[in-house]
Design an enzyme around this catalytic site. Structure first.
Site, PDB file in Angstrom:
ATOM      1  N   HIS A 164       0.831  -1.217   0.000  1.00 52.98           N
ATOM      2  CA  HIS A 164       0.000   0.000   0.000  1.00 52.98           C
ATOM      3  C   HIS A 164       0.860   1.259   0.000  1.00 52.98           C
ATOM      4  O   HIS A 164       0.440   2.296   0.502  1.00 52.98           O
ATOM      5  CB  HIS A 164      -0.946   0.032   1.207  1.00 52.98           C
ATOM      6  CG  HIS A 164      -1.694  -1.239   1.433  1.00 52.98           C
ATOM      7  ND1 HIS A 164      -2.930  -1.500   0.876  1.00 52.98           N
ATOM      8  CD2 HIS A 164      -1.349  -2.363   2.124  1.00 52.98           C
ATOM      9  CE1 HIS A 164      -3.322  -2.703   1.248  1.00 52.98           C
ATOM     10  NE2 HIS A 164      -2.375  -3.257   1.988  1.00 52.98           N
ATOM     11  N   SER A 285      15.191  21.124 -16.510  1.00 60.74           N
ATOM     12  CA  SER A 285      13.994  21.924 -16.780  1.00 60.74           C
ATOM     13  C   SER A 285      14.419  23.161 -17.551  1.00 60.74           C
ATOM     14  O   SER A 285      15.490  23.707 -17.317  1.00 60.74           O
ATOM     15  CB  SER A 285      13.355  22.328 -15.449  1.00 60.74           C
ATOM     16  OG  SER A 285      12.564  23.493 -15.625  1.00 60.74           O
ATOM     17  N   LYS A 291      16.380  21.600 -11.339  1.00 63.14           N
ATOM     18  CA  LYS A 291      15.671  20.352 -11.609  1.00 63.14           C
ATOM     19  C   LYS A 291      16.509  19.312 -12.338  1.00 63.14           C
ATOM     20  O   LYS A 291      17.276  19.623 -13.232  1.00 63.14           O
ATOM     21  CB  LYS A 291      14.424  20.621 -12.467  1.00 63.14           C
ATOM     22  CG  LYS A 291      13.282  21.311 -11.766  1.00 63.14           C
ATOM     23  CD  LYS A 291      12.645  20.489 -10.654  1.00 63.14           C
ATOM     24  CE  LYS A 291      11.846  19.318 -11.165  1.00 63.14           C
ATOM     25  NZ  LYS A 291      10.601  19.742 -11.793  1.00 63.14           N
ATOM     26  N   GLU A 298      10.028   8.206 -16.993  1.00 65.89           N
ATOM     27  CA  GLU A 298       8.598   8.522 -17.159  1.00 65.89           C
ATOM     28  C   GLU A 298       8.065   8.009 -18.500  1.00 65.89           C
ATOM     29  O   GLU A 298       6.957   7.474 -18.585  1.00 65.89           O
ATOM     30  CB  GLU A 298       8.376  10.038 -17.062  1.00 65.89           C
ATOM     31  CG  GLU A 298       8.593  10.573 -15.663  1.00 65.89           C
ATOM     32  CD  GLU A 298       8.564  12.091 -15.644  1.00 65.89           C
ATOM     33  OE1 GLU A 298       7.710  12.650 -14.948  1.00 65.89           O
ATOM     34  OE2 GLU A 298       9.392  12.729 -16.314  1.00 65.89           O
TER      35      GLU A 298
END
Ligand code: ARG
Length: 468
Positions: A164, A285, A291, A298
């Site tokens: 979980h 970024s 970043k 992804e």
């Protein structure tokens, strides 16, 4: 690829037709922009068919030789990138046939004797998919080998295991990584089993009813490396279940890639801090200078979506189609090609990404023991003292609540506090609730104890051997 413009007189069915194809219809029906990929297989199939026609005495030996020479020259044109594609010839099959006639004259027109594009196209796709499945299986093996290598390097590094997405029990990082190795192993098994159903010669089925020439289909199958021949010509030209099966296997494989990549996205956050992605596989970024984004991971996570789409899309194309060939079946190609290319692109970037991951061993170790993850071990200790597990669970639950109130870890509670919850506690309990003891206790085959993981690792190493 540059396609030449339209020339209606060239259609193979020109005899029956009075008017030229409308340019919009020509563009709409053409599969050449994607089925050009099949050229190596179309040549291979045509060479074999020419030989089979020779063996059946449908063609003379001189005719067979002329066709083989012409096909050889065409192969050279594809290899050099000089093949003159013509979009008005619709697909790769008619492009090659027309080029053959241009090169060797009338005799080229004998190649298609007893054959239809309907059995030809499904042959080409089977040959293509056989090669691609083999290549994908090898690429999955390379990903597995990278995971095994990283597991070996981190065979004693504990980390929190989750259910979980809540910290649950300590596990070894190697155990977590090996979970993916075994998932990928089943993917390779599925792909191999699927190969068995790709392995079937459809040639000799003609348009739908079979071929009227005395072709020896078994020796033709052998020539093309198939072990079986289709037993029903209508089935052979009209089903695409072998593609659907591959797409289903691909969807499951893509799911495994997506889960692994999704964990890397999570693990590389400041909140987890378990892993640092290599610079070579991250992006910055355009706005925020600090970043470092996990774009590669992804995309690996996201690619599964389009592969699922291809599976469902082709199922929908097939649903309710009457026998035998229908042009709808041309819609099998783009989902197949895109799935193959998406998977191969994913696996090709995943393996080197895994090799270069930097695990933060200190952080993994430290978090492995936080958040009362050895509470189960404390309960198991009480069970060892004779308490039924349900009562032990209840008792340790109260201990945990007390520890949270005190702002202490379980092992920081003095024995005097513990004995208020159960008289069965004694000093031995502290040795049972360390991360190491918790790991070692799970020594059944398949568990996370170091020795169980060593056994699994040895098995994993064997299944990822080159050539396996
Ligand atoms: N381009 C077609 C396909 O991909 C080849 C078969 C065409 N057959 C036909 N009868 N029109 O399916």
């Amino acid at each position: 690829m540059g396609f030449r413009g339209s020339l209606m007189a060239d259609k193979p069915w020109g005899g029956r037709f009075g008017d030229p194809t409308h340019p919009a219809a020509e563009r709409f029906t053409a599969s050449l922009p994607f089925d050009y990929r099949l050229w190596p297989y179309d040549l291979q199939g045509s060479e074999a068919w020419a030989r089979a026609l020779g063996q059946a005495h449908v063609l003379t030996e001189a005719e067979v030789q002329a066709i083989l020479r012409g096909l050889g020259e065409i192969r050279g044109e594809f290899e050099q990138g000089t093949f003159p594609y013509r979009i008005e010839l619709e697909d790769i099959h008619m492009n090659i046939e027309r080029r053959l006639i241009e090169k060797i004259g009338e005799v080229g027109g004998k190649l298609h004797t007893g054959r239809s594009r309907n059995d030809q196209v499904v042959l080409d796709v089977r040959l293509y998919l056989r090669d691609e499945i083999r290549a994908i299986r090898e690429e999955v093996r390379i990903v597995q080998a990278a995971l095994v290598q990283r597991a070996e390097e981190h065979r004693d590094c504990p980390m929190p295991g989750y259910t979980h997405l809540q910290r649950a029990q300590p596990v070894l990082l190697a155990h977590h990584l090996l979970a993916y190795v075994f998932m990928f192993q089943r993917d390779r098994e599925r792909l191999r089993e699927g190969l068995g159903r790709v392995d079937l010669l459809p040639l000799g089925s003609g348009a739908l009813a079979g071929s009227a020439y005395p072709i020896d289909r078994l020796s033709l199958a052998k020539l093309l490396g198939f072990t079986r021949i289709s037993e029903n010509s209508m089935d052979a030209v009209s089903d695409r279940d072998f593609i659907l099966e591959f797409l289903a296997h691909a969807a499951i494989l893509a799911t495994h890639v997506s889960r692994l990549a999704g964990e890397l996205c999570l693990w590389s956050t400041a909140e987890f801090g378990f892993v640092e992605l290599p610079d070579a596989f991250a992006t910055g970024s355009s706005l925020m200078p600090q970043k470092k984004n996990p774009d590669v991971a992804e995309l690996l996570r996201g690619k599964a979506g389009r592969i699922y789409g291809h599976l469902v899309g082709l199922l929908a194309v097939m649903k309710g189609l009457p026998l035998a060939y229908n042009r709808d079946l041309q819609e099998d190609k783009e989902p197949l090609f895109d799935t193959v290319e998406t998977l191969r692109g994913s696996l090709g970037v995943l393996a080197p990404l895994i090799v270069d991951l930097r695990f933060d061993v200190g952080r993994l170790r430290q978090t492995a023991g936080e958040q009362y993850v050895t509470a189960t071990d404390m309960a198991d200790y009480l069970v060892g003292k004779g308490l039924p597990f349900r009562e032990a669970h209840e008792c340790v639950g109260r201990v945990v609540r007390f520890a949270i109130e005190q702002g202490k870890r379980l092992d920081e509670l003095p024995l005097a506090d513990l004995t208020r919850f159960s008289p069965l506690f004694d000093e031995e309990v502290y040795a049972r609730i360390t991360v190491e003891a918790s790991l070692e206790a799970r020594a059944l085959p398949g568990g996370t104890a170091p020795e169980a993981v060593a056994t699994a690792l040895a098995h994993a190493r064997a299944v990822v051997e080159p050539g396996s």
